[in-house]
Design a protein around this motif. Structure first.
Motif, PDB file in Angstrom:
ATOM      1  N   LEU A  92      -1.024  -8.769  14.936  1.00 39.01           N
ATOM      2  CA  LEU A  92      -0.169  -9.543  15.837  1.00 39.01           C
ATOM      3  C   LEU A  92      -0.805  -9.701  17.214  1.00 39.01           C
ATOM      4  N   CYS A  93      -1.557  -8.703  17.637  1.00 38.41           N
ATOM      5  CA  CYS A  93      -2.191  -8.760  18.954  1.00 38.41           C
ATOM      6  C   CYS A  93      -3.498  -9.542  18.940  1.00 38.41           C
ATOM      7  N   ASN A  94      -4.075  -9.709  17.761  1.00 43.12           N
ATOM      8  CA  ASN A  94      -5.373 -10.372  17.655  1.00 43.12           C
ATOM      9  C   ASN A  94      -5.294 -11.833  17.264  1.00 43.12           C
ATOM     10  N   ARG A  95      -4.290 -12.188  16.484  1.00 43.10           N
ATOM     11  CA  ARG A  95      -4.282 -13.545  15.931  1.00 43.10           C
ATOM     12  C   ARG A  95      -3.914 -14.577  17.001  1.00 43.10           C
ATOM     13  N   TRP A  96      -4.366 -15.803  16.761  1.00 39.50           N
ATOM     14  CA  TRP A  96      -4.090 -16.871  17.720  1.00 39.50           C
ATOM     15  C   TRP A  96      -2.612 -17.271  17.698  1.00 39.50           C
ATOM     16  N   GLU A  97      -2.006 -17.214  16.534  1.00 35.60           N
ATOM     17  CA  GLU A  97      -0.596 -17.588  16.407  1.00 35.60           C
ATOM     18  C   GLU A  97       0.285 -16.595  17.152  1.00 35.60           C
ATOM     19  N   SER A  98       1.174 -17.091  17.996  1.00 33.16           N
ATOM     20  CA  SER A  98       2.045 -16.220  18.779  1.00 33.16           C
ATOM     21  C   SER A  98       3.157 -15.640  17.910  1.00 33.16           C
ATOM     22  N   VAL A  99       3.705 -14.514  18.345  1.00 32.51           N
ATOM     23  CA  VAL A  99       4.839 -13.903  17.643  1.00 32.51           C
ATOM     24  C   VAL A  99       6.105 -14.665  18.036  1.00 32.51           C
TER      25      VAL A  99
ATOM     26  N   ASP B  94      -7.949  -1.086  18.470  1.00 31.48           N
ATOM     27  CA  ASP B  94      -7.286  -0.069  19.288  1.00 31.48           C
ATOM     28  C   ASP B  94      -5.992  -0.579  19.920  1.00 31.48           C
ATOM     29  N   LEU B  95      -5.638  -1.835  19.663  1.00 35.07           N
ATOM     30  CA  LEU B  95      -4.499  -2.414  20.366  1.00 35.07           C
ATOM     31  C   LEU B  95      -3.182  -1.759  19.955  1.00 35.07           C
ATOM     32  N   ALA B  96      -3.043  -1.430  18.685  1.00 33.84           N
ATOM     33  CA  ALA B  96      -1.812  -0.774  18.233  1.00 33.84           C
ATOM     34  C   ALA B  96      -1.631   0.564  18.940  1.00 33.84           C
TER      35      ALA B  96
END
Length: 273
Positions: free
Chosen positions: A155-162, A233-235
């Motif tokens: 979720l933090c890496n993908r281009w598509e927003s949450v 490491d974002l999680a």
């Protein structure tokens, strides 16, 4: 000629504890030993129950005329629990929807082993569990967020927003939003001209450091592969912002996993108005 020989009962395979349950409009007759062993809910039910005997139909659960009624549960869900419990674990071929249902049933009836089996099964890539749904399952059924670590990273890496209507509690949603925004800003500085993505036949931007294309199409295999290598490491950074109590509420309290974020709802909602 009858004999008076007394035979020893096998302690594992002599069932004298059969009970009849009524769930919706279906009757189930099952031995309760396994039910009590696996489920703290049913263990408490039978350990603390006061025997009640109907003069005509006998003890509750002893006959079809006087079954133990399980309310607020579907016959399909109850049958799914029994399939997991009484059939060989190696023969389980549940669908993704059924394993998610197992999480709900396990949480409701306090079946720790069932919830662990469901988590292990849903971790298999063949189920292709949506990362938003995986995060929400952790909140809904009080699961450890270590299980959703990969989902948070995606979720933090993908281009598509949450999406704002994703169902993720506001405080966690905001943390994901901030981590994703900062991450994408850093990535934009590392991207060069266009390149063709062979995974999904879409135009992408080429990474300057490696020359590999980085596709902006949601859930593109090449993008997800790059994402895992890029920032894993974002999680951990997100989860470090919350205490263990905030992420997994004590099951002995009446609080739900969503309660910790409720107090922040008004201030966070203003960001989306």
């Amino acid at each position: 000629m009858a004999t008076n020989t007394v035979h020893r009962k096998n302690t594992d395979f002599f069932y004298d504890d059969l009970r009849v349950f009524l769930v919706e409009d279906e009757l189930f007759r099952i031995p309760i030993r396994e039910l009590m062993t696996e489920s703290a809910f049913f263990a408490d039910m039978f350990r603390d129950a006061t025997p009640s005997c109907d003069p005509e139909n006998g003890e509750e659960g002893s006959s079809e005329q006087n079954p133990i009624v399980i309310s607020d549960e579907s016959a399909e869900g109850f049958a799914l629990m029994l399939k997991w419990m009484y059939k060989s674990k190696s023969s389980h071929t549940f669908t993704t929807t059924q394993w998610i249902e197992c999480l709900r049933i396990g949480h409701k009836f306090r079946l720790v082993s069932l919830m662990k089996d469901a988590q292990n099964a849903l971790s298999d890539p063949q189920h292709n569990l949506d990362p938003v749904e995986k995060v929400n399952l952790c909140f809904r059924y009080e699961l450890s967020f270590k299980w959703a670590r990969d989902a948070l990273n995606i979720l933090c890496n993908r281009w598509e927003s949450v999406p704002q209507d994703s169902g993720i509690p506001p405080a966690m949603y905001l943390a994901i939003l901030q981590a994703r925004e900062q991450n994408l800003k850093e990535r934009d500085h590392q991207l060069g001209g266009p390149a063709w993505c062979s995974s999904c036949s879409n135009w992408a931007r080429r990474r300057l450091a490696t020359g590999t294309p980085e596709c902006r199409k949601a859930r593109c295999p090449s993008t997800l592969m790059i994402d895992k290598k890029l920032r894993s490491d974002l999680a951990d950074k997100i989860l470090a912002q919350f205490s263990e109590d905030e992420l997994t509420k004590n099951s002995e309290t009446d609080a739900t996993p969503q309660d910790w974020a409720a107090s922040d709802s008004d201030s966070i909602d203003s960001l989306f108005s």
